[in-house]
Design a protein around this motif. Sequence first.
Motif, mmCIF file in Angstrom:
data_model
loop_
_atom_site.group_PDB
_atom_site.id
_atom_site.type_symbol
_atom_site.label_atom_id
_atom_site.label_comp_id
_atom_site.label_asym_id
_atom_site.label_seq_id
_atom_site.Cartn_x
_atom_site.Cartn_y
_atom_site.Cartn_z
ATOM 1 N N GLU A 221 18.260 -7.446 -9.407
ATOM 2 C CA GLU A 221 17.712 -7.126 -10.880
ATOM 3 C C GLU A 221 16.363 -6.084 -10.798
ATOM 4 O O GLU A 221 17.303 -4.960 -11.496
ATOM 5 C CB GLU A 221 17.230 -8.295 -11.247
ATOM 6 N N TYR A 222 16.288 -5.197 -9.194
ATOM 7 C CA TYR A 222 15.382 -4.350 -9.347
ATOM 8 C C TYR A 222 16.133 -3.103 -8.161
ATOM 9 O O TYR A 222 14.533 -2.364 -8.688
ATOM 10 C CB TYR A 222 14.289 -4.965 -8.442
ATOM 11 N N LEU A 223 17.164 -3.145 -7.598
ATOM 12 C CA LEU A 223 17.485 -1.771 -6.652
ATOM 13 C C LEU A 223 19.339 -1.698 -7.362
ATOM 14 O O LEU A 223 19.922 -2.404 -7.089
ATOM 15 C CB LEU A 223 18.099 -2.588 -5.715
ATOM 16 N N GLN A 224 19.247 -0.298 -8.213
ATOM 17 C CA GLN A 224 20.382 -0.606 -9.103
ATOM 18 C C GLN A 224 20.907 1.084 -8.454
ATOM 19 O O GLN A 224 19.754 1.691 -7.605
ATOM 20 C CB GLN A 224 20.279 0.058 -10.482
ATOM 21 N N ALA A 225 22.702 1.048 -8.386
ATOM 22 C CA ALA A 225 23.216 2.285 -7.709
ATOM 23 C C ALA A 225 22.127 3.485 -8.184
ATOM 24 O O ALA A 225 22.424 4.332 -7.779
ATOM 25 C CB ALA A 225 24.412 2.744 -8.567
ATOM 26 N N GLU A 226 21.747 3.506 -9.371
ATOM 27 C CA GLU A 226 21.110 5.167 -9.790
ATOM 28 C C GLU A 226 19.986 5.134 -8.915
ATOM 29 O O GLU A 226 19.558 6.804 -8.922
ATOM 30 C CB GLU A 226 21.494 5.034 -11.044
ATOM 31 N N ASP A 227 19.395 4.438 -8.536
ATOM 32 C CA ASP A 227 17.507 4.800 -8.115
ATOM 33 C C ASP A 227 17.717 5.384 -6.827
ATOM 34 O O ASP A 227 19.079 5.879 -5.814
ATOM 35 C CB ASP A 227 17.155 3.534 -7.475
ATOM 36 N N LYS A 228 16.627 6.416 -6.658
ATOM 37 C CA LYS A 228 16.953 7.428 -5.616
ATOM 38 C C LYS A 228 15.053 6.732 -4.834
ATOM 39 O O LYS A 228 14.304 6.814 -5.819
ATOM 40 C CB LYS A 228 16.146 9.236 -5.483
ATOM 41 N N VAL A 229 15.253 6.262 -3.275
ATOM 42 C CA VAL A 229 14.449 5.580 -2.929
ATOM 43 C C VAL A 229 13.579 6.036 -1.779
ATOM 44 O O VAL A 229 14.717 6.541 -0.901
ATOM 45 C CB VAL A 229 15.084 3.498 -2.345
ATOM 46 N N LEU A 230 12.414 6.077 -2.234
ATOM 47 C CA LEU A 230 11.644 6.159 -0.670
ATOM 48 C C LEU A 230 11.236 4.837 0.235
ATOM 49 O O LEU A 230 10.736 4.196 -1.270
ATOM 50 C CB LEU A 230 10.338 7.121 -1.401
ATOM 51 N N ILE A 231 11.114 4.816 1.527
ATOM 52 C CA ILE A 231 11.086 3.799 1.726
ATOM 53 C C ILE A 231 9.701 4.053 2.374
ATOM 54 O O ILE A 231 9.805 5.682 3.148
ATOM 55 C CB ILE A 231 11.559 3.858 3.080
ATOM 56 N N ILE A 232 8.734 3.396 2.569
ATOM 57 C CA ILE A 232 7.158 3.889 3.043
ATOM 58 C C ILE A 232 6.957 2.291 3.779
ATOM 59 O O ILE A 232 7.090 1.171 3.843
ATOM 60 C CB ILE A 232 5.952 3.321 2.039
ATOM 61 N N ASP A 233 6.154 2.237 4.873
ATOM 62 C CA ASP A 233 5.584 1.362 5.992
ATOM 63 C C ASP A 233 4.893 2.331 6.612
ATOM 64 O O ASP A 233 4.365 3.125 6.873
ATOM 65 C CB ASP A 233 6.960 1.255 6.824
ATOM 66 N N ASP A 234 3.615 1.333 7.606
ATOM 67 C CA ASP A 234 2.589 1.631 7.645
ATOM 68 C C ASP A 234 3.174 1.728 9.369
ATOM 69 O O ASP A 234 2.542 2.888 9.835
ATOM 70 C CB ASP A 234 1.859 -0.156 7.830
ATOM 71 N N PHE A 235 3.750 0.778 10.348
ATOM 72 C CA PHE A 235 3.944 1.991 11.896
ATOM 73 C C PHE A 235 5.818 1.758 11.702
ATOM 74 O O PHE A 235 5.934 1.509 10.735
ATOM 75 C CB PHE A 235 3.275 0.621 12.461
ATOM 76 N N LEU A 236 5.983 2.587 12.501
ATOM 77 C CA LEU A 236 7.655 3.141 12.743
ATOM 78 C C LEU A 236 7.220 2.784 14.616
ATOM 79 O O LEU A 236 6.828 3.714 15.267
ATOM 80 C CB LEU A 236 7.823 4.555 12.488
ATOM 81 N N ALA A 237 8.177 1.814 15.099
ATOM 82 C CA ALA A 237 8.425 1.806 16.882
ATOM 83 C C ALA A 237 10.151 2.074 16.516
ATOM 84 O O ALA A 237 10.151 2.884 16.378
ATOM 85 C CB ALA A 237 8.245 0.253 17.061
ATOM 86 N N ARG A 238 10.421 0.522 16.527
ATOM 87 C CA ARG A 238 11.983 0.591 17.163
ATOM 88 C C ARG A 238 12.869 1.134 15.474
ATOM 89 O O ARG A 238 13.764 1.234 15.785
ATOM 90 C CB ARG A 238 12.582 -0.201 17.755
ATOM 91 N N GLY A 239 11.952 1.005 14.666
ATOM 92 C CA GLY A 239 12.350 1.075 13.190
ATOM 93 C C GLY A 239 13.359 0.438 12.042
ATOM 94 O O GLY A 239 13.950 0.479 11.404
ATOM 95 N N GLN A 240 12.773 -1.258 12.839
ATOM 96 C CA GLN A 240 14.186 -1.767 12.258
ATOM 97 C C GLN A 240 13.543 -2.683 10.772
ATOM 98 O O GLN A 240 14.578 -2.364 10.795
ATOM 99 C CB GLN A 240 13.591 -3.240 13.116
ATOM 100 N N ALA A 241 12.675 -2.635 11.163
ATOM 101 C CA ALA A 241 12.132 -2.136 9.117
ATOM 102 C C ALA A 241 12.587 -2.020 8.318
ATOM 103 O O ALA A 241 12.969 -1.903 7.469
ATOM 104 C CB ALA A 241 11.005 -2.532 9.677
ATOM 105 N N SER A 242 12.424 -0.043 9.289
ATOM 106 C CA SER A 242 12.843 0.577 7.776
ATOM 107 C C SER A 242 14.964 0.597 7.704
ATOM 108 O O SER A 242 15.003 1.074 7.085
ATOM 109 C CB SER A 242 12.626 2.250 8.412
ATOM 110 N N LEU A 243 15.360 0.546 8.792
ATOM 111 C CA LEU A 243 16.996 0.430 9.000
ATOM 112 C C LEU A 243 17.688 -0.899 8.002
ATOM 113 O O LEU A 243 18.491 -0.807 7.514
ATOM 114 C CB LEU A 243 17.502 0.059 10.462
ATOM 115 N N GLY A 244 16.958 -1.822 8.063
ATOM 116 C CA GLY A 244 16.789 -2.830 7.188
ATOM 117 C C GLY A 244 16.993 -2.650 5.656
ATOM 118 O O GLY A 244 17.592 -3.460 5.025
#
Length: 193
Positions: A113-136
């Motif tokens: 319901e909250y993530l649509q094909a027309e969205d342009k999404v900026l992903i934000i996180d506190d830490f980047l180590a191996r990138g698994q959260a961001s890749l998910g």
Amino acid sequence: MGLLKDRIIQEGIVLDETVLKIDSFLNHQIDPKVMKEIVREFYDHFKNEGVTKVFTIEASGIAPAIMTAIEFDVPMLFAKKTEPSTLKNQAHYETQVHSFTKDKTSRVIVSKEYLQAEDKVLIIDDFLARGQASLGLVDLVRQAGASVAGVGICVEKSFQDGRQNLESEGIDVYSICRINSLKDNQVHFAPGH
């Protein structure tokens, strides 16, 4: 980002050569002044990307994500690590994410319901180590047919392969503060960070 770097130098605790604890101002207790400066940098970097939604994973990414969403004047969405009863019978996207810090793999979900094909999404996180959260999160965005505007990270551990993993997927990664190493119980910053 002077304020974030200064606080890391003053209050950061190196637990070992891969873990930096900055709970006192970023991901347990939040210093709004530090967060305000972080958000300003995220906005300056991504302001021309047509961002329609800011996306993170619970829980420590929520503070920078909500403040970034305010700056962009768009909704903030976060992927949940547990399925609440309100999503039991609703259509959702899901993926698996391994946390480097917690050494745990979690199933994360977000309502269709909250993530649509027309969205342009900026992903934000506190830490980047191996990138698994961001890749998910990238996986969830792509499952929806939406596009990724980029990934904004507060603190990147450049000695791990997170940036390379994201860039190999064609993702623009912008980190406020980049750390080259945590050797000898000290934080060694990348040049210019």
